[in-house]
Write a protein that holds these residues in place. Structure first.
Motif, short mmCIF file in Angstrom:
data_model
loop_
_atom_site.label_atom_id
_atom_site.label_comp_id
_atom_site.label_asym_id
_atom_site.label_seq_id
_atom_site.Cartn_x
_atom_site.Cartn_y
_atom_site.Cartn_z
N GLU A 59 -34.55 98.24 -2.11
CA GLU A 59 -35.03 96.89 -1.87
C GLU A 59 -36.49 96.79 -2.32
OE1 GLU A 59 -34.43 95.85 2.20
OE2 GLU A 59 -32.23 95.99 2.08
N PHE A 60 -36.89 95.60 -2.75
CA PHE A 60 -38.25 95.34 -3.23
C PHE A 60 -38.90 94.29 -2.32
CE2 PHE A 60 -36.35 97.18 -6.95
CZ PHE A 60 -37.38 97.73 -7.68
N PRO A 61 -39.54 94.72 -1.22
CA PRO A 61 -40.23 93.75 -0.38
C PRO A 61 -41.42 93.10 -1.07
CG PRO A 61 -40.60 95.99 0.40
CD PRO A 61 -39.60 96.08 -0.68
N SER A 62 -41.96 93.75 -2.10
CA SER A 62 -43.02 93.18 -2.93
C SER A 62 -42.90 93.79 -4.32
CB SER A 62 -44.41 93.45 -2.34
OG SER A 62 -44.73 94.83 -2.43
N ARG A 63 -43.68 93.28 -5.26
CA ARG A 63 -43.59 93.75 -6.64
C ARG A 63 -44.02 95.20 -6.77
NH1 ARG A 63 -46.74 89.95 -10.59
NH2 ARG A 63 -45.95 91.57 -12.01
N LYS A 64 -44.86 95.69 -5.88
CA LYS A 64 -45.38 97.05 -5.98
C LYS A 64 -44.91 97.95 -4.85
CE LYS A 64 -49.53 95.73 -8.54
NZ LYS A 64 -51.01 95.84 -8.62
N LYS A 65 -43.80 97.59 -4.26
CA LYS A 65 -43.30 98.38 -3.14
C LYS A 65 -41.77 98.46 -3.20
CE LYS A 65 -43.44 98.62 1.95
NZ LYS A 65 -43.97 97.98 3.19
N ILE A 66 -41.25 99.66 -3.00
CA ILE A 66 -39.80 99.88 -2.91
C ILE A 66 -39.50 100.49 -1.55
CG2 ILE A 66 -37.91 101.36 -3.69
CD1 ILE A 66 -38.76 100.95 -6.51
N VAL A 67 -38.50 99.96 -0.90
CA VAL A 67 -37.98 100.52 0.34
C VAL A 67 -36.53 100.92 0.10
CG1 VAL A 67 -37.32 100.02 2.72
CG2 VAL A 67 -39.54 99.27 1.86
N MET A 68 -36.16 102.10 0.57
CA MET A 68 -34.79 102.59 0.44
C MET A 68 -34.14 102.58 1.81
SD MET A 68 -35.73 105.74 -2.19
CE MET A 68 -37.15 106.24 -1.19
N MET A 69 -33.08 101.80 1.95
CA MET A 69 -32.39 101.62 3.23
C MET A 69 -31.17 102.53 3.28
SD MET A 69 -34.15 99.33 4.88
CE MET A 69 -32.97 98.90 6.15
N ALA A 70 -31.15 103.47 4.23
CA ALA A 70 -30.02 104.38 4.39
C ALA A 70 -28.82 103.60 4.92
CB ALA A 70 -30.38 105.52 5.32
N VAL A 71 -27.69 103.71 4.23
CA VAL A 71 -26.50 102.94 4.58
C VAL A 71 -25.47 103.80 5.31
CG1 VAL A 71 -24.58 101.56 3.68
CG2 VAL A 71 -26.86 101.40 2.61
N GLU A 72 -25.09 104.92 4.69
CA GLU A 72 -24.08 105.79 5.30
C GLU A 72 -24.25 107.21 4.80
OE1 GLU A 72 -20.10 104.90 4.20
OE2 GLU A 72 -20.59 104.53 2.09
N GLN A 73 -23.85 108.17 5.63
CA GLN A 73 -23.92 109.57 5.23
C GLN A 73 -22.75 109.88 4.32
OE1 GLN A 73 -23.08 113.02 7.91
NE2 GLN A 73 -25.26 113.45 7.67
N THR A 74 -23.02 110.50 3.20
CA THR A 74 -21.98 110.87 2.25
C THR A 74 -21.58 112.34 2.35
OG1 THR A 74 -23.68 111.25 0.56
CG2 THR A 74 -22.63 109.08 0.59
N ARG A 75 -22.50 113.19 2.81
CA ARG A 75 -22.19 114.61 3.02
C ARG A 75 -23.01 115.12 4.21
NH1 ARG A 75 -23.24 118.36 -1.87
NH2 ARG A 75 -24.90 116.87 -2.38
N PRO A 76 -22.39 115.89 5.11
CA PRO A 76 -23.15 116.46 6.22
C PRO A 76 -24.03 117.60 5.72
CG PRO A 76 -20.92 117.28 6.26
CD PRO A 76 -20.96 116.24 5.17
N GLN A 77 -25.02 117.95 6.52
CA GLN A 77 -25.91 119.05 6.15
C GLN A 77 -25.18 120.38 6.30
OE1 GLN A 77 -28.94 118.62 4.88
NE2 GLN A 77 -29.24 120.81 4.57
N PRO A 78 -25.08 121.18 5.24
CA PRO A 78 -24.42 122.47 5.36
C PRO A 78 -25.33 123.51 5.99
CG PRO A 78 -25.25 122.19 3.14
CD PRO A 78 -25.56 120.90 3.88
N ALA A 79 -24.77 124.63 6.36
CA ALA A 79 -25.60 125.75 6.82
C ALA A 79 -26.49 126.20 5.68
CB ALA A 79 -24.70 126.89 7.28
#
Length: 245
Positions: A59-79
Protein backbone atom coordinates in the motif's frame (compact mmCIF):
# COMPACT_ATOMS: atom_id res chain seq x y z
CA UNK A 1 4.87 -26.81 2.13
CA UNK A 2 7.11 -25.81 -0.76
CA UNK A 3 8.24 -22.24 -1.37
CA UNK A 4 6.44 -20.06 -3.91
CA UNK A 5 9.14 -18.92 -6.33
CA UNK A 6 6.77 -16.85 -8.49
CA UNK A 7 6.35 -14.12 -5.87
CA UNK A 8 8.94 -11.66 -4.62
CA UNK A 9 10.27 -12.54 -1.15
CA UNK A 10 11.49 -9.90 1.26
CA UNK A 11 13.22 -10.26 4.63
CA UNK A 12 12.09 -7.91 7.38
CA UNK A 13 12.95 -7.63 11.06
CA UNK A 14 9.49 -6.70 12.35
CA UNK A 15 7.11 -9.25 13.85
CA UNK A 16 4.62 -10.85 11.47
CA UNK A 17 1.00 -11.72 12.17
CA UNK A 18 -2.37 -11.33 10.47
CA UNK A 19 -3.06 -7.65 9.87
CA UNK A 20 0.45 -6.51 10.79
CA UNK A 21 1.50 -3.29 9.05
CA UNK A 22 5.20 -3.00 8.20
CA UNK A 23 6.67 0.17 6.79
CA UNK A 24 9.28 -0.40 4.11
CA UNK A 25 12.78 0.89 4.83
CA UNK A 26 14.22 3.47 2.40
CA UNK A 27 16.18 0.70 0.65
CA UNK A 28 13.07 -1.48 0.42
CA UNK A 29 11.00 1.46 -0.84
CA UNK A 30 13.49 2.11 -3.63
CA UNK A 31 13.57 -1.56 -4.57
CA UNK A 32 9.80 -2.05 -4.59
CA UNK A 33 8.77 1.30 -6.08
CA UNK A 34 11.63 2.11 -8.46
CA UNK A 35 13.22 -1.22 -9.36
CA UNK A 36 10.21 -3.57 -9.35
CA UNK A 37 7.73 -0.71 -9.99
CA UNK A 38 5.12 -2.20 -7.68
CA UNK A 39 1.69 -0.59 -7.55
CA UNK A 40 -0.82 -0.48 -4.71
CA UNK A 41 -2.36 -3.90 -4.18
CA UNK A 42 0.64 -5.88 -5.46
CA UNK A 43 1.31 -8.95 -3.33
CA UNK A 44 4.65 -10.26 -2.09
CA UNK A 45 5.98 -12.62 0.56
CA UNK A 46 7.54 -11.51 3.86
CA UNK A 47 9.60 -13.46 6.40
CA UNK A 48 11.67 -12.57 9.47
CA UNK A 49 13.25 -15.89 10.46
CA UNK A 50 10.81 -16.27 13.40
CA UNK A 51 7.17 -16.12 12.35
CA UNK A 52 7.07 -18.12 9.14
CA UNK A 53 6.30 -16.71 5.70
CA UNK A 54 3.41 -14.32 5.08
CA UNK A 55 1.64 -13.04 2.01
CA UNK A 56 1.43 -9.25 2.18
CA UNK A 57 -0.17 -6.48 0.16
CA UNK A 58 1.67 -3.31 -0.82
CA UNK A 59 0.00 0.00 0.00
CA UNK A 60 1.11 3.59 -0.68
CA UNK A 61 -0.16 5.89 2.09
CA UNK A 62 1.93 8.65 0.46
CA UNK A 63 4.17 9.05 -2.58
CA UNK A 64 7.30 8.40 -0.52
CA UNK A 65 6.03 5.71 1.79
CA UNK A 66 5.18 2.02 1.34
CA UNK A 67 3.38 -0.07 3.91
CA UNK A 68 3.18 -3.85 3.60
CA UNK A 69 0.05 -5.38 5.13
CA UNK A 70 0.36 -9.03 6.22
CA UNK A 71 -2.67 -10.94 4.92
CA UNK A 72 -2.13 -14.64 5.63
CA UNK A 73 0.62 -17.07 6.55
CA UNK A 74 1.76 -19.15 3.60
CA UNK A 75 4.34 -21.33 5.40
CA UNK A 76 4.93 -21.96 9.12
CA UNK A 77 8.35 -21.36 10.62
CA UNK A 78 10.42 -24.56 10.38
CA UNK A 79 12.89 -25.74 12.98
CA UNK A 80 16.23 -23.98 12.48
CA UNK A 81 18.88 -25.79 10.47
CA UNK A 82 21.42 -27.30 12.84
CA UNK A 83 24.38 -27.90 10.51
CA UNK A 84 27.32 -25.61 11.32
CA UNK A 85 29.55 -24.53 8.46
CA UNK A 86 33.14 -23.74 9.47
CA UNK A 87 35.20 -22.19 6.69
CA UNK A 88 38.50 -20.47 6.09
CA UNK A 89 37.75 -17.03 4.57
CA UNK A 90 38.30 -16.66 0.83
CA UNK A 91 38.67 -13.60 -1.34
CA UNK A 92 35.57 -11.41 -1.37
CA UNK A 93 33.78 -12.55 -4.54
CA UNK A 94 34.25 -16.24 -3.86
CA UNK A 95 33.42 -15.88 -0.18
CA UNK A 96 30.09 -14.31 -1.19
CA UNK A 97 29.43 -17.38 -3.31
CA UNK A 98 30.47 -19.65 -0.43
CA UNK A 99 28.03 -18.00 1.97
CA UNK A 100 25.19 -18.11 -0.54
CA UNK A 101 25.64 -21.80 -1.25
CA UNK A 102 25.97 -22.65 2.44
CA UNK A 103 22.59 -21.01 3.06
CA UNK A 104 21.03 -22.92 0.16
CA UNK A 105 22.47 -26.20 1.43
CA UNK A 106 20.99 -25.83 4.91
CA UNK A 107 23.73 -24.38 7.11
CA UNK A 108 22.34 -22.91 10.32
CA UNK A 109 25.50 -21.20 11.59
CA UNK A 110 28.37 -19.76 9.54
CA UNK A 111 31.68 -19.68 11.42
CA UNK A 112 34.81 -18.21 9.78
CA UNK A 113 37.95 -20.05 10.93
CA UNK A 114 41.44 -18.60 10.66
CA UNK A 115 44.00 -21.18 9.56
CA UNK A 116 47.72 -21.02 8.76
CA UNK A 117 47.25 -20.89 4.99
CA UNK A 118 44.16 -18.68 4.92
CA UNK A 119 44.19 -16.24 2.00
CA UNK A 120 41.10 -14.13 2.65
CA UNK A 121 39.84 -12.12 5.59
CA UNK A 122 36.50 -11.18 7.08
CA UNK A 123 36.19 -7.45 6.60
CA UNK A 124 32.61 -7.15 7.85
CA UNK A 125 30.36 -9.63 9.64
CA UNK A 126 27.41 -7.42 8.71
CA UNK A 127 28.25 -7.82 5.02
CA UNK A 128 28.35 -11.59 5.29
CA UNK A 129 25.08 -11.56 7.26
CA UNK A 130 23.43 -9.41 4.58
CA UNK A 131 24.70 -11.87 1.97
CA UNK A 132 23.09 -14.72 3.91
CA UNK A 133 19.78 -12.82 4.07
CA UNK A 134 19.85 -12.16 0.32
CA UNK A 135 20.48 -15.85 -0.35
CA UNK A 136 17.55 -16.80 1.90
CA UNK A 137 15.29 -14.36 0.04
CA UNK A 138 16.21 -15.89 -3.29
CA UNK A 139 16.08 -19.60 -2.44
CA UNK A 140 13.06 -19.81 -0.15
CA UNK A 141 14.86 -20.40 3.14
CA UNK A 142 12.94 -19.12 6.17
CA UNK A 143 15.56 -19.56 8.91
CA UNK A 144 18.39 -17.04 8.58
CA UNK A 145 21.82 -18.51 9.44
CA UNK A 146 23.81 -16.54 11.99
CA UNK A 147 27.31 -15.41 10.97
CA UNK A 148 29.73 -15.58 13.90
CA UNK A 149 32.98 -13.72 14.50
CA UNK A 150 36.16 -15.37 13.16
CA UNK A 151 38.09 -17.71 15.43
CA UNK A 152 41.50 -19.31 15.21
CA UNK A 153 41.31 -23.04 14.54
CA UNK A 154 43.00 -24.10 17.80
CA UNK A 155 40.82 -21.78 19.89
CA UNK A 156 37.73 -23.17 18.19
CA UNK A 157 38.73 -26.78 18.87
CA UNK A 158 39.71 -26.09 22.48
CA UNK A 159 36.23 -24.71 23.25
CA UNK A 160 34.29 -27.14 21.07
CA UNK A 161 31.28 -29.01 22.58
CA UNK A 162 32.03 -32.71 22.37
CA UNK A 163 28.41 -33.61 21.51
CA UNK A 164 28.75 -32.02 18.05
CA UNK A 165 30.93 -33.84 15.53
CA UNK A 166 33.17 -31.92 13.14
CA UNK A 167 33.58 -33.39 9.67
CA UNK A 168 36.60 -31.95 7.92
CA UNK A 169 37.61 -32.29 4.30
CA UNK A 170 41.07 -33.87 4.23
CA UNK A 171 42.75 -33.80 0.83
CA UNK A 172 45.45 -36.18 2.14
CA UNK A 173 43.03 -38.95 3.05
CA UNK A 174 44.13 -42.44 2.05
CA UNK A 175 40.77 -43.16 0.34
CA UNK A 176 38.60 -41.31 -2.18
CA UNK A 177 35.12 -42.29 -1.00
CA UNK A 178 33.63 -40.35 1.95
CA UNK A 179 30.68 -42.71 2.49
CA UNK A 180 32.45 -45.22 4.71
CA UNK A 181 33.53 -42.55 7.21
CA UNK A 182 30.16 -40.80 7.13
CA UNK A 183 28.20 -44.03 7.63
CA UNK A 184 30.00 -44.58 10.94
CA UNK A 185 28.79 -41.26 12.37
CA UNK A 186 26.05 -41.58 14.99
CA UNK A 187 25.79 -37.99 16.22
CA UNK A 188 22.93 -35.87 14.88
CA UNK A 189 24.60 -32.55 15.67
CA UNK A 190 27.19 -31.92 12.98
CA UNK A 191 29.61 -29.31 11.68
CA UNK A 192 31.49 -29.18 8.40
CA UNK A 193 34.99 -27.70 8.27
CA UNK A 194 36.49 -26.66 4.91
CA UNK A 195 40.02 -25.32 4.79
CA UNK A 196 41.63 -22.57 2.70
CA UNK A 197 42.86 -22.72 -0.88
CA UNK A 198 46.29 -23.83 0.33
CA UNK A 199 44.80 -26.60 2.43
CA UNK A 200 45.40 -27.37 6.08
CA UNK A 201 48.98 -27.41 7.29
CA UNK A 202 50.47 -30.68 8.57
CA UNK A 203 50.28 -29.27 12.09
CA UNK A 204 46.59 -28.41 11.70
CA UNK A 205 45.81 -31.79 10.23
CA UNK A 206 47.47 -33.52 13.16
CA UNK A 207 45.59 -31.26 15.56
CA UNK A 208 42.27 -32.12 13.96
CA UNK A 209 42.95 -35.83 13.86
CA UNK A 210 43.91 -35.80 17.55
CA UNK A 211 40.39 -34.81 18.62
CA UNK A 212 37.84 -37.55 19.27
CA UNK A 213 34.98 -35.42 17.98
CA UNK A 214 36.55 -34.92 14.51
CA UNK A 215 36.03 -37.14 11.45
CA UNK A 216 38.11 -36.71 8.29
CA UNK A 217 36.55 -37.39 4.90
CA UNK A 218 37.93 -37.31 1.34
CA UNK A 219 36.09 -35.70 -1.56
CA UNK A 220 37.00 -37.97 -4.43
CA UNK A 221 39.94 -38.19 -6.84
CA UNK A 222 39.86 -34.58 -8.10
CA UNK A 223 41.39 -31.44 -6.61
CA UNK A 224 38.54 -29.05 -5.78
CA UNK A 225 38.63 -25.34 -5.11
CA UNK A 226 37.60 -24.45 -1.57
CA UNK A 227 34.18 -23.11 -2.57
CA UNK A 228 33.48 -26.15 -4.77
CA UNK A 229 34.65 -28.49 -2.01
CA UNK A 230 32.23 -26.85 0.42
CA UNK A 231 29.21 -27.43 -1.82
CA UNK A 232 30.27 -31.01 -2.60
CA UNK A 233 30.85 -31.81 1.08
CA UNK A 234 27.55 -30.30 2.23
CA UNK A 235 25.69 -32.27 -0.44
CA UNK A 236 27.20 -35.61 0.55
CA UNK A 237 26.72 -34.89 4.28
CA UNK A 238 23.09 -33.84 3.90
CA UNK A 239 22.39 -36.89 1.73
CA UNK A 240 23.96 -39.42 4.11
CA UNK A 241 23.71 -38.14 7.68
CA UNK A 242 21.94 -34.77 7.32
CA UNK A 243 18.39 -33.60 6.71
CA UNK A 244 18.12 -35.15 3.23
CA UNK A 245 18.40 -38.56 4.81
Amino acid sequence: MRANYKMQRLYIEAALSAGASIEASPEQFNYLANVLRYEAGTELLLFNGRDGEWKARVEFPSRKKIVMMAVEQTRPQPAPCDLMFLFAPLKVGRMDYLVQKAVEMGAGILQPVMTQHVQGKVGSIDRLQANAVEAAEQCGVLAIPKVKAPQKLKDLLDAWPTDRRIIFCDEDSSTQNPLQALSAIRERRLALLVGPEGGFSDEERQLLRSRDFVTAIPLGPRILRADTAAVAAMAVIQATVGDWA
